[in-house]
Design an enzyme around this catalytic site. Structure first.
Site, mmCIF file in Angstrom:
data_model
loop_
_atom_site.group_PDB
_atom_site.id
_atom_site.type_symbol
_atom_site.label_atom_id
_atom_site.label_comp_id
_atom_site.label_asym_id
_atom_site.label_seq_id
_atom_site.Cartn_x
_atom_site.Cartn_y
_atom_site.Cartn_z
ATOM 1 C CB SER A 31 -1.028 -0.009 1.308
ATOM 2 O OG SER A 31 -1.653 -1.014 1.284
ATOM 3 N N GLY A 68 -4.426 -2.197 -0.485
ATOM 4 C CA GLY A 68 -3.504 -1.945 -1.871
ATOM 5 C C GLY A 68 -3.314 -0.389 -1.982
ATOM 6 C CB CYS A 87 -7.215 -0.792 3.699
ATOM 7 S SG CYS A 87 -6.355 0.901 4.175
ATOM 8 C CG LEU A 88 -7.746 -0.787 -2.721
ATOM 9 C CD1 LEU A 88 -7.302 0.787 -3.099
ATOM 10 C CD2 LEU A 88 -7.148 -1.682 -3.559
ATOM 11 C CD GLN A 103 -9.692 3.110 0.364
ATOM 12 O OE1 GLN A 103 -9.106 2.948 -0.650
ATOM 13 N NE2 GLN A 103 -9.278 3.988 1.174
ATOM 14 C CG ASN A 146 -0.699 2.416 4.922
ATOM 15 O OD1 ASN A 146 -0.492 3.602 4.529
ATOM 16 N ND2 ASN A 146 -0.065 1.542 4.322
ATOM 17 N N GLY A 202 -4.719 6.970 2.670
ATOM 18 C CA GLY A 202 -4.836 8.543 2.109
ATOM 19 C C GLY A 202 -6.288 8.565 1.710
ATOM 20 C CG PHE A 203 -7.700 7.709 -1.482
ATOM 21 C CD1 PHE A 203 -8.081 8.589 -2.496
ATOM 22 C CD2 PHE A 203 -6.417 7.506 -1.770
ATOM 23 C CE1 PHE A 203 -7.568 9.384 -3.533
ATOM 24 C CE2 PHE A 203 -5.682 7.777 -2.962
ATOM 25 C CZ PHE A 203 -6.050 8.822 -3.757
ATOM 26 C CG HIS A 209 -4.299 -2.207 7.950
ATOM 27 N ND1 HIS A 209 -4.327 -2.806 6.607
ATOM 28 C CD2 HIS A 209 -4.247 -0.860 7.496
ATOM 29 C CE1 HIS A 209 -4.432 -2.043 5.700
ATOM 30 N NE2 HIS A 209 -4.358 -0.859 6.181
ATOM 31 C CD GLU A 239 -3.985 -6.130 7.889
ATOM 32 O OE1 GLU A 239 -5.277 -6.113 8.272
ATOM 33 O OE2 GLU A 239 -3.436 -5.246 6.943
HETATM 34 N N1 LIG Z 1 -3.647 0.144 3.067
HETATM 35 C C1 LIG Z 1 -4.430 0.778 1.826
HETATM 36 O O1 LIG Z 1 -5.228 -0.444 1.402
HETATM 37 C C2 LIG Z 1 -4.542 1.933 1.323
HETATM 38 C C3 LIG Z 1 -5.726 2.160 0.590
HETATM 39 C C4 LIG Z 1 -5.748 3.310 -0.096
HETATM 40 N N2 LIG Z 1 -4.471 3.061 -1.460
HETATM 41 C C5 LIG Z 1 -5.503 4.545 0.446
HETATM 42 O O2 LIG Z 1 -4.369 5.121 0.683
HETATM 43 O O3 LIG Z 1 -6.435 4.913 0.966
#
Ligand SMILES: NC(=O)CC[C@H](N)C(=O)O
Length: 362
Positions: free
Chosen positions: A49, A221, A249-250, A253, A291, A293-294, A333, A335
């Site tokens: 990521s 991701g 996470c991703l 989204q 972790n 950014g979106f 996360h 995990e």
């Molecule tokens: N750790 C992730 O899966 C990050 C998800 C996406 N790339 C974000 O920055 O928000």
């Protein structure tokens, strides 16, 4: 350090910070982001990521416990979160080449050199972080001998770059889970393998609807989730059925986008091991590893969906769930790796939903 060479960190707002090189003596550009986690650099640097990002660590001394060796578990790394370093560059205050840990095999600087990734130390990372908090995440570059242009990684399909090609199977447990690899952390694989699962890992754009499975998992991701059009389209088909789906996470989204909701870029993201989240409808909070950014725009969630967790620092969405079907996901996360493991129970919740769904089918 002997033969120390100077390098500089340049931000798109014109800020220039002089420092000293460690790792590879080369230039690199990316998005500059900060993490306030106090440990976990072997995990962070190999987390896909972080692809395209220049990572600033606010913890003042980095490198003192070295980097572990490469032990394997079920053909995946036992310790690292993937098989390579993914960050574009590393920014620290004090770099300790000297290291001491029972499991250390090399120094952080030597490890960065192996992957040709530059590091810069001697930077006032707390001042830099304040700047990134005020102005928001910025493009930046570590400049060694050669100047290079700024580069925005979020304009690329980073997921396509880090997702493993080909289908891979792990374990022989009783629940067949498809893991959509958008840049998965290996600890997600480890968490599943500890729970009686047969895991089928498929590339980000694979049509998993053609497979026979009991539950679907969408990984973490890099980059902007809207770049993953193929995954979103396949997921929309899966959402028409009622087999359990879990995302991290991703994955959270992508679940929102496939359901018809929207995502947006946070000003400077959440990257740390102590992000508090509230389980919606309760007074229960958890400290989580994050972790990203979106984020998902809660206001855009369709009627059949609801917020599952909320960030107690800024009120943003930390997870969603379907009101009637067994679909849920988290922005944080569960995990960990690194960070607190308090929410790992969500893997159990998902597998309970899988078992219940299977029982209904017979
Ligand atoms: N750790 C992730 O899966 C990050 C998800 C996406 N790339 C974000 O920055 O928000």
């Amino acid at each position: 350090m002997e033969n120390a060479k100077s390098v500089k960190l340049v931000l798109e707002d014109g800020t220039e910070i002089q420092g000293t090189s460690f790792g590879a003596f080369t230039s690199a550009a990316g998005e500059v982001v900060f993490s306030t986690a106090m440990t976990g650099y072997p995990e962070n640097l190999t987390d896909p990521s972080f692809a395209g990002q220049i990572l600033v660590l606010t913890y003042p001394m980095v490198g003192n416990y070295g980097v572990p060796g490469e032990d394997l578990y079920e053909s995946i790394s036992k310790i690292f979160e993937s098989d390579q370093i993914h960050i574009a560059g590393l920014v620290v205050n004090y770099y300790s080449e000297e290291h001491s840990h029972w499991n250390a095999a090399k120094s952080l600087g030597d490890w960065l050199k192996e992957y040709n990734i530059p590091g810069i130390f001697g930077v006032d990372t707390r001042m830099l972080t304040k700047k990134l908090r005020e102005k928001g995440a910025m493009l930046g570059k570590i400049v060694a001998e050669q100047d290079i242009p700024f580069h925005d990684p979020n304009l690329e399909n980073l997921v396509a770059q880090v997702s493993q090609s080909g289908v891979q199977r792990y374990g022989s447990g009783k629940n067949k889970i498809v893991l959509v690899d958008c840049g998965t952390k290996t600890n997600i694989i480890r968490c599943f393998l500890e729970r009686d699962v047969e895991l089928i890992r498929v590339p980000w754009d694979y049509d998993f609807n053609t497979l026979d499975y009991d539950g679907l998992f969408l990984s973490n991701g890099p980059g902007d989730p809207k770049m993953c059009e193929a995954t979103i389209a396949h997921l929309q088909t899966a959402l028409q059925q009622d087999k359990p789906i879990f995302g991290i996470c991703l994955g959270n989204q992508l679940m929102s986008l496939a359901a018809g909701g929207d995502t947006f870029k946070l000003k400077y993201g959440h990257r740390s091991h102590n992000q508090p989240v509230l389980l919606t409808g309760t007074k229960r909070s958890f400290i989580t590893s994050q972790n990203h950014g979106f984020a998902v725009d809660t206001a855009t969630l369709p009627e059949e969906w609801t917020m599952l967790f909320e960030n107690l620092n800024d009120g943003t969405c930390e997870g969603i769930k379907h009101k009637t079907k067994p679909f849920f996901s988290t922005q944080f996360h569960p995990e960990a790796a690194g960070g607190p493991e308090d929410t790992e129970y969500l893997f159990d919740d998902f597998l309970t939903a899988v078992a219940e769904h299977k029982a209904q089918r017979v």
